[in-house]
Design a protein around this motif. Structure first.
Motif, PDB file in Angstrom:
ATOM      1  N   TRP A 383      51.185 127.625 -31.495  1.00 37.11           N
ATOM      2  CA  TRP A 383      52.448 128.230 -30.806  1.00 37.11           C
ATOM      3  C   TRP A 383      52.696 129.723 -31.207  1.00 37.11           C
ATOM      4  O   TRP A 383      52.843 130.707 -30.628  1.00 37.11           O
ATOM      5  CB  TRP A 383      53.628 127.542 -30.790  1.00 37.11           C
ATOM      6  CG  TRP A 383      54.221 127.429 -32.153  1.00 37.11           C
ATOM      7  CD1 TRP A 383      53.973 126.477 -32.979  1.00 37.11           C
ATOM      8  CD2 TRP A 383      55.223 128.331 -32.736  1.00 37.11           C
ATOM      9  NE1 TRP A 383      54.770 126.389 -34.290  1.00 37.11           N
ATOM     10  CE2 TRP A 383      55.520 127.514 -33.917  1.00 37.11           C
ATOM     11  CE3 TRP A 383      55.912 129.362 -32.472  1.00 37.11           C
ATOM     12  CZ2 TRP A 383      56.444 128.231 -34.946  1.00 37.11           C
ATOM     13  CZ3 TRP A 383      56.700 129.955 -33.166  1.00 37.11           C
ATOM     14  CH2 TRP A 383      57.169 129.195 -34.392  1.00 37.11           C
ATOM     15  N   ARG A 384      52.289 129.837 -32.576  1.00 32.20           N
ATOM     16  CA  ARG A 384      52.520 131.203 -33.308  1.00 32.20           C
ATOM     17  C   ARG A 384      51.466 132.223 -32.575  1.00 32.20           C
ATOM     18  O   ARG A 384      51.929 133.318 -32.777  1.00 32.20           O
ATOM     19  CB  ARG A 384      52.354 131.189 -34.776  1.00 32.20           C
ATOM     20  CG  ARG A 384      53.538 130.355 -35.474  1.00 32.20           C
ATOM     21  CD  ARG A 384      53.101 130.335 -36.932  1.00 32.20           C
ATOM     22  NE  ARG A 384      54.085 129.855 -37.618  1.00 32.20           N
ATOM     23  CZ  ARG A 384      54.033 128.243 -37.811  1.00 32.20           C
ATOM     24  NH1 ARG A 384      52.905 127.814 -37.428  1.00 32.20           N
ATOM     25  NH2 ARG A 384      55.066 127.981 -38.516  1.00 32.20           N
ATOM     26  N   LYS A 385      50.481 131.890 -32.076  1.00 34.36           N
ATOM     27  CA  LYS A 385      49.554 132.849 -31.686  1.00 34.36           C
ATOM     28  C   LYS A 385      49.733 133.113 -30.207  1.00 34.36           C
ATOM     29  O   LYS A 385      48.949 134.106 -29.658  1.00 34.36           O
ATOM     30  CB  LYS A 385      48.090 132.194 -31.560  1.00 34.36           C
ATOM     31  CG  LYS A 385      47.465 131.969 -33.132  1.00 34.36           C
ATOM     32  CD  LYS A 385      46.351 131.344 -33.124  1.00 34.36           C
ATOM     33  CE  LYS A 385      45.932 130.941 -34.233  1.00 34.36           C
ATOM     34  NZ  LYS A 385      44.405 130.295 -34.537  1.00 34.36           N
ATOM     35  N   LEU A 386      50.617 132.478 -29.467  1.00 32.71           N
ATOM     36  CA  LEU A 386      50.950 132.929 -28.190  1.00 32.71           C
ATOM     37  C   LEU A 386      51.739 134.204 -27.925  1.00 32.71           C
ATOM     38  O   LEU A 386      51.805 134.679 -26.689  1.00 32.71           O
ATOM     39  CB  LEU A 386      51.883 131.754 -27.539  1.00 32.71           C
ATOM     40  CG  LEU A 386      50.960 130.404 -27.256  1.00 32.71           C
ATOM     41  CD1 LEU A 386      51.978 129.318 -26.774  1.00 32.71           C
ATOM     42  CD2 LEU A 386      50.036 130.549 -25.876  1.00 32.71           C
ATOM     43  N   GLY A 387      52.659 134.625 -28.853  1.00 37.52           N
ATOM     44  CA  GLY A 387      53.603 135.615 -28.543  1.00 37.52           C
ATOM     45  C   GLY A 387      54.875 135.192 -27.791  1.00 37.52           C
ATOM     46  O   GLY A 387      54.860 134.278 -27.214  1.00 37.52           O
ATOM     47  N   PRO A 388      55.810 135.958 -27.893  1.00 33.32           N
ATOM     48  CA  PRO A 388      57.061 135.614 -27.095  1.00 33.32           C
ATOM     49  C   PRO A 388      57.008 135.169 -25.861  1.00 33.32           C
ATOM     50  O   PRO A 388      57.541 134.069 -25.435  1.00 33.32           O
ATOM     51  CB  PRO A 388      58.165 136.593 -27.472  1.00 33.32           C
ATOM     52  CG  PRO A 388      57.403 137.501 -28.452  1.00 33.32           C
ATOM     53  CD  PRO A 388      55.931 137.275 -28.430  1.00 33.32           C
ATOM     54  N   ARG A 389      56.544 135.877 -24.991  1.00 31.59           N
ATOM     55  CA  ARG A 389      56.734 135.694 -23.591  1.00 31.59           C
ATOM     56  C   ARG A 389      55.811 134.486 -22.996  1.00 31.59           C
ATOM     57  O   ARG A 389      56.176 133.509 -22.329  1.00 31.59           O
ATOM     58  CB  ARG A 389      56.228 137.120 -22.749  1.00 31.59           C
ATOM     59  CG  ARG A 389      56.192 136.783 -21.333  1.00 31.59           C
ATOM     60  CD  ARG A 389      55.766 137.933 -20.490  1.00 31.59           C
ATOM     61  NE  ARG A 389      56.904 139.002 -20.451  1.00 31.59           N
ATOM     62  CZ  ARG A 389      56.631 140.237 -20.001  1.00 31.59           C
ATOM     63  NH1 ARG A 389      55.729 140.514 -19.267  1.00 31.59           N
ATOM     64  NH2 ARG A 389      57.579 141.099 -20.234  1.00 31.59           N
ATOM     65  N   ARG A 390      54.628 134.469 -23.571  1.00 30.65           N
ATOM     66  CA  ARG A 390      53.773 133.253 -23.362  1.00 30.65           C
ATOM     67  C   ARG A 390      54.393 132.142 -24.245  1.00 30.65           C
ATOM     68  O   ARG A 390      54.353 130.857 -23.500  1.00 30.65           O
ATOM     69  CB  ARG A 390      52.350 133.602 -23.803  1.00 30.65           C
ATOM     70  CG  ARG A 390      51.683 134.739 -23.313  1.00 30.65           C
ATOM     71  CD  ARG A 390      50.258 134.887 -23.843  1.00 30.65           C
ATOM     72  NE  ARG A 390      49.497 135.701 -22.851  1.00 30.65           N
ATOM     73  CZ  ARG A 390      48.091 135.619 -23.029  1.00 30.65           C
ATOM     74  NH1 ARG A 390      47.392 134.997 -23.812  1.00 30.65           N
ATOM     75  NH2 ARG A 390      47.420 136.552 -22.032  1.00 30.65           N
ATOM     76  N   LEU A 391      54.904 132.012 -25.052  1.00 27.65           N
ATOM     77  CA  LEU A 391      55.463 131.007 -26.042  1.00 27.65           C
ATOM     78  C   LEU A 391      56.625 130.185 -24.930  1.00 27.65           C
ATOM     79  O   LEU A 391      56.656 129.075 -24.749  1.00 27.65           O
ATOM     80  CB  LEU A 391      55.889 131.180 -27.251  1.00 27.65           C
ATOM     81  CG  LEU A 391      56.535 130.175 -28.054  1.00 27.65           C
ATOM     82  CD1 LEU A 391      55.815 129.002 -28.185  1.00 27.65           C
ATOM     83  CD2 LEU A 391      57.415 130.970 -29.353  1.00 27.65           C
TER      84      LEU A 391
END
Length: 448
Positions: A383-391
């Motif tokens: 999840w840390r690799k998704l970025g705020p909007r994608r997360l």
């Protein structure tokens, strides 16, 4: 003689699906003076004032309803003489609050998607690209005639460049191979090859992702992209034209379209498709805002280099969702940008939906099991690799099955406590409760 399902699909395919294969709009030319990047636009019927008003009102009413219901004055009091009943009552109140929270999350997901949904602007596919069409067959489970119908339609797909149709055969049955030779389709089977039949992982035996990954390893270098459908889905001739143009953007890893059932002759099939309508018509379009629509195995186009960059389709019960997460948490090694995906509303394949409750619940079990597998396993590592909007998008998207399961579990606990200890949770006037509940439900329906 054809069975009822096959006849239903044949009847549906006579319907004018072609006019629904261009819902995203007419094809346009790529700009000649700059690198192509996928463009998106608001839905044609989007009304910002009306939608914004309904979103605010829906959130206010649903949130206000559950806040009012959980006010302290609505909690029952059993006194010190009945400590266990008091504890049980508090459990019921907390459980009611949790169910209300889950409902609020679902409404918030709908509201957010209503405000940000986008459609891509279609562009013409690049001429000369090497394309493979893939579908699979498990001869012991899927009729050869059904798959033949899919392959014959695939042979009619129009593409300006090298194009091959492949059948990925899990059985290596002579009848299947003869059928491929008769209609001019290329045949691939991993049966009997130990390397491609492992207990788990990339080449897991008796799995869709293992079958695809074996073909990818053996023949993937011969193509730039592959387009694929499930064996019970019949593609339209403009499949490649409507999907491949978006792959001109070098950072687009895959393109996906809606899942549509052609066997509309039973109530169950129509209901099953309606149940998915919210996901395919709205949530996937909302994914365009963050470039993260989810991969769906029923119809898609995939950049082979993007799939190779993550080691192939991911080992999971729902390999499409798990592969989506793997791709969206990886960067394009050529550009350094995050891989993107595109959802188009164009209907370019028509398939068969569940015709019995056994099929329906088997389908739901697979989807829910796959979601839970991704949530419990890969999601918390990536999840840390998704970025705020994608997360945020992924979290809301994957909350449906876990929260539904918890809501059912909580409901069982509440029912047991009520029937065994005769305790209640919140105590509210029935007329006021009914008025607020109907208002909240009506607003959700209006927004939907």
């Amino acid at each position: 003689m054809k069975d009822a399902t096959e006849q239903g699909v044949d009847d549906a395919l006579s319907y004018d699906y072609e006019r629904f294969s261009t819902l995203a709009g007419d094809l346009t030319d790529c700009p000649a003076d700059s690198p192509y990047v996928v463009e998106f636009r608001r839905l044609g019927n989007f009304r910002p004032v009306r939608t914004g008003f309904l979103v605010a009102l829906a959130l206010f009413c649903v949130g206000g309803f559950f806040t009012w219901m959980l006010l302290p004055e609505h909690w029952p009091e059993y006194g010190a003489a009945h400590p266990w009943m008091q504890v049980a009552s508090i459990v019921l109140v907390v459980n009611t609050g949790l169910v209300g929270l889950f409902a609020l999350v679902n409404v918030a997901t709908l509201c957010r998607a209503s405000m940000i949904a986008r459609d891509p602007v279609p562009v013409r596919a690049e001429a000369g690209t090497r394309v493979a069409f893939l579908t699979t067959i498990v001869p012991t489970k899927e009729p050869v005639d059904m798959v033949r119908r899919t392959l014959e339609a695939a042979l009619k797909i129009e593409h300006d460049g090298p194009y091959d149709v492949w059948l990925l055969d899990e059985g290596r049955e002579p009848a299947v191979k003869r059928m491929c030779e008769a209609i001019g389709v290329r045949h691939f089977s991993r049966r009997g090859i130990e390397r491609y039949n492992q207990p788990s992982g990339t080449y897991k035996a008796k799995s869709k992702h293992g079958n695809y990954n074996a073909w990818l390893d053996r023949h993937g270098d011969d193509y730039d992209y592959f387009i694929s459908v499930d064996p019970d889905h019949v593609p339209s001739k403009n499949y490649a034209q409507r999907f491949l143009g978006y792959l001109r953007d070098p950072d687009v890893a895959f393109v996906v379209g809606p899942q549509v059932y052609g066997n509309q002759d039973t109530f169950l099939t129509r209901a099953a498709e309606s149940q998915q309508f919210l996901f395919h018509s709205l949530l996937q379009r909302a994914g365009n805002r963050s470039n993260t629509p989810m991969l769906v195995g029923t119809n898609n186009a995939i950049r082979i280099s993007a799939l190779r960059s993550i080691g192939g389709l991911t080992d999971s019960v729902t390999e499409d969702m798990a592969t989506s997460l793997s791709i969206h948490t990886t960067r394009n090694p050529d550009t350094g940008a995050r891989w993107k995906s595109v959802y188009t509303p164009d209907v370019i394949a028509v398939g068969e939906g569940p015709a019995s409750f056994t099929d329906f619940f088997a389908q739901q079990h697979r989807w829910s099991q796959g979601t839970d597998d991704v949530v419990v396993g890969r999601y918390w590592r990536l999840w840390r690799k998704l970025g705020p909007r994608r997360l945020w998008h992924y979290t809301l998207l994957m909350s449906y099955y876990p929260t539904t399961a918890l809501a059912w579990f909580i409901g069982v606990i509440n029912a047991v406590l009520f029937l065994t200890l005769h305790v209640g949770g919140v105590t509210v006037p029935i007329k006021t409760w009914l008025m607020l509940y109907v208002d909240a439900a009506a607003l959700q329906t209006a927004l939907y």
